[in-house]
Each structure stands twice: as C-alpha cells, then as structure tokens.
Design an enzyme around this catalytic site. Structure first.
Site, mmCIF file in Angstrom:
data_model
loop_
_atom_site.group_PDB
_atom_site.id
_atom_site.type_symbol
_atom_site.label_atom_id
_atom_site.label_comp_id
_atom_site.label_asym_id
_atom_site.label_seq_id
_atom_site.Cartn_x
_atom_site.Cartn_y
_atom_site.Cartn_z
ATOM 1 N N SER A 277 0.812 -1.228 0.000
ATOM 2 C CA SER A 277 0.000 0.000 0.000
ATOM 3 C C SER A 277 0.843 1.274 0.000
ATOM 4 O O SER A 277 0.478 2.265 -0.634
ATOM 5 C CB SER A 277 -0.968 0.009 1.177
ATOM 6 N N CYS B 98 -7.044 -5.891 -0.255
ATOM 7 C CA CYS B 98 -5.891 -5.951 0.657
ATOM 8 C C CYS B 98 -5.167 -4.595 0.725
ATOM 9 O O CYS B 98 -5.644 -3.695 1.412
ATOM 10 C CB CYS B 98 -4.994 -7.103 0.247
ATOM 11 N N ILE C 35 -2.686 -12.741 2.593
ATOM 12 C CA ILE C 35 -1.232 -12.551 2.475
ATOM 13 C C ILE C 35 -0.875 -11.211 3.113
ATOM 14 O O ILE C 35 -1.229 -10.164 2.567
ATOM 15 C CB ILE C 35 -0.796 -12.556 0.983
ATOM 16 N N ARG C 36 -0.256 -11.211 4.234
ATOM 17 C CA ARG C 36 0.038 -9.969 4.985
ATOM 18 C C ARG C 36 -1.212 -9.072 5.035
ATOM 19 O O ARG C 36 -1.145 -7.863 4.820
ATOM 20 C CB ARG C 36 1.218 -9.216 4.357
ATOM 21 N N HIS D 263 -7.610 -12.048 -0.979
ATOM 22 C CA HIS D 263 -7.290 -11.902 -2.413
ATOM 23 C C HIS D 263 -8.169 -12.768 -3.310
ATOM 24 O O HIS D 263 -7.766 -13.890 -3.646
ATOM 25 C CB HIS D 263 -5.833 -12.312 -2.641
ATOM 26 N N GLU E 237 -8.618 -12.580 -6.414
ATOM 27 C CA GLU E 237 -8.010 -12.789 -7.747
ATOM 28 C C GLU E 237 -7.138 -14.041 -7.770
ATOM 29 O O GLU E 237 -6.758 -14.509 -8.834
ATOM 30 C CB GLU E 237 -7.193 -11.553 -8.174
HETATM 31 N N1 GLN Z 1 0.433 -5.598 4.145
HETATM 32 C C1 GLN Z 1 0.380 -5.011 2.842
HETATM 33 C C2 GLN Z 1 0.290 -3.493 2.927
HETATM 34 O O1 GLN Z 1 0.249 -2.958 3.957
HETATM 35 C C3 GLN Z 1 -0.825 -5.504 2.058
HETATM 36 C C4 GLN Z 1 -0.578 -6.902 1.610
HETATM 37 C C5 GLN Z 1 -1.360 -7.341 0.420
HETATM 38 O O2 GLN Z 1 -1.912 -6.530 -0.333
HETATM 39 N N2 GLN Z 1 -1.335 -8.622 0.196
HETATM 40 O O3 GLN Z 1 0.269 -2.862 1.921
#
Ligand code: GLN
Length: 210
Positions: free
Chosen positions: A57, A87, A148-149, A184, A186
């Site tokens: 981001s 995300c 994912i994160r 996600h 996608e």
């Molecule tokens: N943790 C990421 C962020 O802060 C986002 C992770 C993702 O888009 N898979 O941007």
C-alpha cells in the site's frame, strides 16, 4: 458498441491476476467490457469501475501521488464510481490506518472508506493462509479467502456494511460504491466478488449514460 470500462490501478502488485479475473468474469456474464491498466490520469474519465489490487500500500500510494493519480481517482470515487479495494487496496481507501507493530502510520491514503484498518494483522508473508469464508452479497456465498500480509478492519463507521468476518475479524465491507476485502479473490478461481463488482459498474454505467 456500448461497453463497460474497468480499470486496474497498475502501479504495483497483483495487476495481471485482476485483469484475468475481470476478463473471465466478462466472459462468464456475457458482458461486453474492456479492462485497462490505469497508470496515468488521462484514462480516468472513461472508467465505470476501478480495482485497486493487493500489493504494497505504501508503494502504490506514493507512486500514485507522483503520477498525479490519487486526487483524480479520489474525486471520481466521491462522485459515485464503483471501486473494489483488495488488501493493500482496502488500506489505501481507508480513513484510518494502523500497523500491528508500529501503531498509527502516516502513509498517504485516499481517506474514503470510513473504517480503521490494522495492516499486517494476520502476520507476515510466512503466515499467509487460506480459509473457508462466507460473504454476504445478494445472498450468503461460501468461498475461499487467501490472506497474504492481510489487514483486518478494526472499526467501522455507521455507513459501512459488514460483508464478511473471519472469527472476530471483519474482512470484507461495503460503503455505497466502495467494496473492499482483506483477502485476495483474484488468486482463487471463484469470481463471485468480481460479478458483484461488475454489476455495480454496470449500474453506474447505465446511470451515467442518461
Ligand atoms: N500488508 C500489505 C500493505 O500494507 C498488504 C498486503 C497485500 O496486499 N497482500 O500494503
């Protein structure tokens, strides 16, 4: 021929996967549409919907500012254009951003979605996981969430509708023309969220043609 125009913010992250999912969705819905990578502001006025993909981001926000995209996209979304934030896209759209480790961040953001998010809520890359989830769209849909994160939504404003939760964590929301997920879609073969988003874009397109 009249067609709908979906843009994928193409600065960094899961751009290609979103293009493919959107095209697949057009085909499945027999909808006449085009998908464009958005990386300059001349493409914005024609859009009927925008997907902000997952990625990083801070990078997406910084480069979007450099390319003078952020303000123009913000205005267009404020005027009702549907947007789907995934995300990092969810983080970028949010009004309040915290990080699990460092607390409040001062990162550039769009300040449109009335929620507080916590970045990296579910841990680091190595803690990525898949889970069965349920999303309330036109009806309750069962699908898979890939995290994912991912952020979690820790507070919502009165105008925000919860679409999905994983245990106590809010993982998908809608606020008028904005939908956002911390997972996600996608990366799965299930395009229910794309179908839902494209129907929002079709309505917007029909209303702006009058
Ligand atoms: N943790 C990421 C962020 O802060 C986002 C992770 C993702 O888009 N898979 O941007």
């Amino acid at each position: 021929m009249d067609h709908i125009n979906i843009g994928i913010l193409s600065i960094q992250g899961d751009v290609e996967e979103n293009i493919l999912a959107t095209r697949y969705c057009f085909k499945k819905l027999s909808c006449v549409g085009v998908v464009n990578e958005i990386n300059n502001d001349t493409q914005i006025s024609k859009l009927d919907g925008l997907i902000i993909p997952g990625g990083e981001s801070t990078t997406i926000a910084k480069l979007s500012t450099v390319y003078q995209l952020l303000k123009k996209l913000q205005n267009k979304i404020n005027c009702g254009m549907p947007v789907f934030g995934i995300c990092a896209g969810l983080i970028l759209l949010s009004k309040h951003i915290n990080d699990k480790k460092i607390g409040q961040t001062n990162q550039i953001h769009m300040d449109l979605l009335d929620v507080e998010v916590e970045r990296n809520h579910f841990g680091r890359q190595q803690n990525s996981f898949e889970s069965d989830i349920e999303i309330m769209l036109h009806k309750m849909i069962k699908t898979k969430g890939i995290f994912i994160r991912s952020p979690s939504i820790t507070k919502i404003g009165t105008n925000v509708q919860i679409l999905s939760k994983l245990y106590d964590n809010i993982i998908a929301v809608r606020q008028n023309n904005i939908i956002a997920t911390s997972f996600h879609p996608e990366l799965t073969r299930d395009i229910v969220l794309y179908e839902y988003f494209i129907s929002m874009a079709q309505k917007y397109h029909a209303n702006t043609q009058i």
